[in-house]
Write a protein that holds these residues in place. Structure first.
Motif, short mmCIF file in Angstrom:
data_model
loop_
_atom_site.label_atom_id
_atom_site.label_comp_id
_atom_site.label_asym_id
_atom_site.label_seq_id
_atom_site.Cartn_x
_atom_site.Cartn_y
_atom_site.Cartn_z
N ALA A 29 0.83 -1.21 0.00
CA ALA A 29 0.00 0.00 0.00
C ALA A 29 0.87 1.26 0.00
CB ALA A 29 -0.92 0.00 1.23
N ILE A 30 1.93 1.21 0.78
CA ILE A 30 2.84 2.36 0.84
C ILE A 30 3.48 2.58 -0.53
CG2 ILE A 30 5.02 3.21 1.81
CD1 ILE A 30 2.82 3.35 3.85
N GLY A 31 3.92 1.48 -1.17
CA GLY A 31 4.56 1.60 -2.49
C GLY A 31 3.62 2.20 -3.52
N GLU A 32 2.37 1.75 -3.50
CA GLU A 32 1.39 2.29 -4.45
C GLU A 32 1.23 3.81 -4.28
OE1 GLU A 32 -1.45 -1.71 -4.65
OE2 GLU A 32 -2.17 0.10 -3.64
N GLN A 33 1.07 4.20 -3.01
CA GLN A 33 0.88 5.63 -2.75
C GLN A 33 2.15 6.42 -3.07
OE1 GLN A 33 -1.20 6.21 1.26
NE2 GLN A 33 -0.88 4.01 1.16
N TYR A 34 3.28 5.82 -2.72
CA TYR A 34 4.58 6.48 -2.94
C TYR A 34 4.68 6.93 -4.41
CZ TYR A 34 9.67 6.83 -3.53
OH TYR A 34 10.93 7.26 -3.85
N TRP A 35 4.42 6.00 -5.33
CA TRP A 35 4.59 6.32 -6.75
C TRP A 35 3.48 7.24 -7.25
CZ3 TRP A 35 9.06 5.99 -8.76
CH2 TRP A 35 9.97 5.00 -8.35
N SER A 36 2.27 7.04 -6.76
CA SER A 36 1.17 7.91 -7.22
C SER A 36 1.38 9.35 -6.77
CB SER A 36 -0.17 7.38 -6.69
OG SER A 36 -0.44 6.12 -7.26
N ILE A 37 1.81 9.52 -5.52
CA ILE A 37 2.03 10.89 -5.01
C ILE A 37 3.16 11.56 -5.79
CG2 ILE A 37 2.84 12.20 -3.00
CD1 ILE A 37 1.42 10.02 -1.25
N LEU A 38 4.22 10.79 -6.07
CA LEU A 38 5.34 11.39 -6.82
C LEU A 38 4.88 11.77 -8.24
CD1 LEU A 38 8.28 12.23 -6.79
CD2 LEU A 38 8.89 9.93 -7.57
N GLY A 39 4.03 10.93 -8.82
CA GLY A 39 3.48 11.26 -10.13
C GLY A 39 2.61 12.51 -10.09
N MET A 40 1.82 12.62 -9.01
CA MET A 40 0.98 13.83 -8.85
C MET A 40 1.84 15.07 -8.75
SD MET A 40 -1.71 12.36 -6.03
CE MET A 40 -2.25 13.98 -5.54
N LEU A 41 2.95 14.98 -8.04
CA LEU A 41 3.85 16.13 -7.91
C LEU A 41 4.39 16.54 -9.29
CD1 LEU A 41 5.47 18.08 -6.07
CD2 LEU A 41 7.27 16.33 -5.99
N ALA A 42 4.77 15.54 -10.09
CA ALA A 42 5.31 15.84 -11.42
C ALA A 42 4.26 16.47 -12.33
CB ALA A 42 5.86 14.56 -12.06
N ALA A 43 3.00 16.17 -12.06
CA ALA A 43 1.92 16.68 -12.92
C ALA A 43 1.56 18.13 -12.61
CB ALA A 43 0.68 15.80 -12.77
N ILE A 44 1.97 18.63 -11.47
CA ILE A 44 1.58 20.00 -11.07
C ILE A 44 2.29 21.04 -11.94
CG2 ILE A 44 1.76 21.71 -9.20
CD1 ILE A 44 1.40 19.36 -7.23
N ASP A 45 1.57 22.04 -12.36
CA ASP A 45 2.15 23.16 -13.11
C ASP A 45 2.82 24.09 -12.10
OD1 ASP A 45 2.70 25.52 -14.42
OD2 ASP A 45 0.82 25.59 -15.53
N TYR A 46 4.15 24.08 -12.09
CA TYR A 46 4.85 24.82 -11.03
C TYR A 46 4.62 26.32 -11.13
CZ TYR A 46 8.64 25.72 -14.41
OH TYR A 46 9.38 26.11 -15.50
N LYS A 47 4.38 26.81 -12.32
CA LYS A 47 4.13 28.26 -12.47
C LYS A 47 2.75 28.61 -11.91
CE LYS A 47 7.17 28.80 -16.44
NZ LYS A 47 7.28 28.93 -17.90
N ALA A 48 1.81 27.71 -12.12
CA ALA A 48 0.44 27.98 -11.66
C ALA A 48 0.35 28.06 -10.14
CB ALA A 48 -0.50 26.89 -12.19
N VAL A 49 1.25 27.35 -9.45
CA VAL A 49 1.21 27.39 -7.98
C VAL A 49 2.24 28.37 -7.42
CG1 VAL A 49 0.30 25.05 -7.75
CG2 VAL A 49 2.77 25.40 -7.76
#
Lengths: 338, 162
Positions: free
Chosen positions: A131-151
């Motif tokens: 469960a930790i591994g699943e979340q680990y990779w999904s959260i990291l993917g979510m971070l990569a998807a964020i538009d850094y300029k928008a935030v």
């Protein structure tokens, strides 16, 4: 109240003039982490008729840390990423004036859960590794998807760069190495030259890079949920594969808990980025080089007497050897030894 | 003191009395005391693990004392030898420095002196290897590979001994 508890209480009173009867207790330093000093504490006060009871964290600059971090960086990242769906603590006060606690600091929520040390032989995730591994990779993917300029994070390091993130990061770490290296390590220098001669492709998308995303730098709860991603001191803009590779390093491998291919597939799904395995291979060597530089700063900080934390000495000796040895193994697979 | 007392055999490590309070012996004693007596008695949740880490660092240091000079002397000699081989393959601008280094000797046996000399030789090795990597021909490539092999050997010998 101890001296430090009294100082924190005085600071809270300064920042919250409407608060009455502020009491700070149960303050204690948390073991682990060498870039900043981390303290937990309990605070109570009244606002009108309402009683407030909070468990909080104080993050204070170390006298000399593992890396040279911008003082307000972590605080600003937490603020910018609030509301983006990532598990991170809420932050309250950033104080750059050293008159309060001798060095700059900020105060944030103490999140539930505990860290899972990658340096123990037992299961650090209490049976929740999948469960930790699943979340680990999904959260990291979510971070990569964020538009850094928008935030509003274009002010991070490399945020204004149009490309060439790998070179900017390699330049940065080489400069830190130049500044801190007492005994030159030819293997690290040779790996740096190899990285420059064999550059990776430009990233599909420039992203927010945590900079130290790995086992041990997040909290998880008893029911197996990641409750907080911590330690953002090295956050910058760059190639998201830098974070992917960092978490795969054999010093703290997430693959101990979750299969590589499934993890990368989860990251791709969450980030919307197709992962380039050849580019990842470049970033894996970069990871070992960057780690060596960090351990060099640890050794330098300890040897100079600026920071006598034993984790600094042990990192300089043992972790430094681990990653130089890893570099040599990687260079052998690249044909360097014939 | 008699000649018999100074014979090479009597000076060999295996003939030292087990009661000799050498530097590494003393450090091991400190490590054990810190680990087994002091650390368990500390209640502070931050200081207690720090005491255990201190014991680990002491143990690693203790295990590196006895052959510290020998390791550095051998490493410096190995780097000098490979710098000597590199001289014909290098441009004149650095060939002279490498030749001088290859024919030099350690200026002393203090660890600090050997470390300073080691650093000087390593800097030259890094410079020479960078040139060899850009060189054309099997001789430069072969020597570059041997430098990498030497670095593997160096790292193995310098591995912390727990």
């Amino acid at each position: 109240m101890s001296s430090l508890e009294a100082q924190v209480a005085a600071y809270l009173a300064h920042r919250m003039p409407e608060a009455v009867g502020i009491v700070v207790d149960e303050l204690g330093r948390i073991y682990g982490g060498s870039s900043q000093e981390t303290f937990r504490f309990h605070a109570t006060w009244k606002e009108g008729e309402i009683s407030i009871d909070r468990r909080l964290i104080l993050r204070r600059d170390a006298t000399a840390g593992l890396v040279v971090a911008e003082r307000d960086l972590e605080y600003n990242v937490y603020r910018a990423l609030a509301g983006q769906g990532l598990p991170i603590p809420g932050v309250y006060f950033l104080e750059l004036d050293a008159k309060w606690l001798d060095r700059p600091f900020f105060i944030m929520d103490m999140c539930p859960g505990k860290p899972g040390s990658p340096f123990v032989l037992t299961d650090p995730y209490d049976g929740h590794g999948t469960a930790i591994g699943e979340q680990y990779w999904s959260i990291l993917g979510m971070l990569a998807a964020i538009d850094y300029k928008a935030v509003g994070l274009e002010s991070l390091r490399n945020g204004a760069a149009p490309s060439g993130y790998w070179a900017l990061e390699l330049d940065r770490w080489e400069a830190i190495l130049d500044e801190n290296e007492a005994l030159i390590e030819p293997a690290v220098r040779g790996a740096m030259r190899w990285l420059r001669r064999n550059p990776p492709p430009e990233p599909a998308k420039a992203s927010i890079v945590h900079g130290d995303y790995r086992s041990g730098n997040f909290l998880f709860t008893e029911d197996g949920n990641i409750s907080a991603i911590l330690d953002w001191e090295m956050c910058h803009i760059g190639d998201p594969l830098e974070d992917v590779a960092w978490g795969l390093d054999p010093f703290w491998p997430i693959t101990r808990h979750y299969p590589l291919d499934e993890g990368l597939a989860r990251w791709e799904a969450a980030s919307g980025i197709a992962l380039d395995r050849a580019a990842l291979d470049w970033w894996l060597l970069f990871t070992a080089v960057k780690a060596c530089v960090i351990w060099t700063t640890a050794a330098s900080g300890f040897a100079s007497g600026k920071n006598r934390e034993m984790t600094m000495a042990l990192s300089g000796i043992r972790a430094g050897h681990f990653h130089r040895d890893l570099i040599l193994k990687m260079m052998r697979t690249r044909g360097a030894m014939g | 003191m008699t000649d018999k007392g100074m014979s090479p055999k009597s000076l060999s490590p295996e003939n030292l009395s087990p009661g000799n309070l050498s530097i590494d012996n003393a450090l091991h004693g400190l490590e054990e005391f810190l680990r087994d007596r002091i650390a368990p008695a500390i209640e502070d949740p931050y200081v207690s693990p720090m005491a255990r880490l201190s014991a680990m660092v002491l143990r690693i240091c203790a295990n590196s004392v006895d052959d510290a000079a020998e390791l550095r002397v051998e490493e410096n000699a190995a780097i000098r030898a490979i710098l000597g081989e590199a001289v014909p393959l290098l441009p004149a601008s650095i060939a002279g420095q490498c030749h001088d280094a290859a024919t030099s000797r350690d200026p002393g046996l203090k660890i600090s002196i050997l470390d300073a000399e080691n650093h000087r030789l390593r800097v030259l090795l890094v410079t020479a290897q960078a040139v060899l990597e850009d060189g054309i021909g099997p001789a430069a490539k072969a020597l570059d590979q041997r430098i990498w092999q030497l670095l593997e050997t160096v790292e193995t010998k310098r591995a912390p001994r727990d």
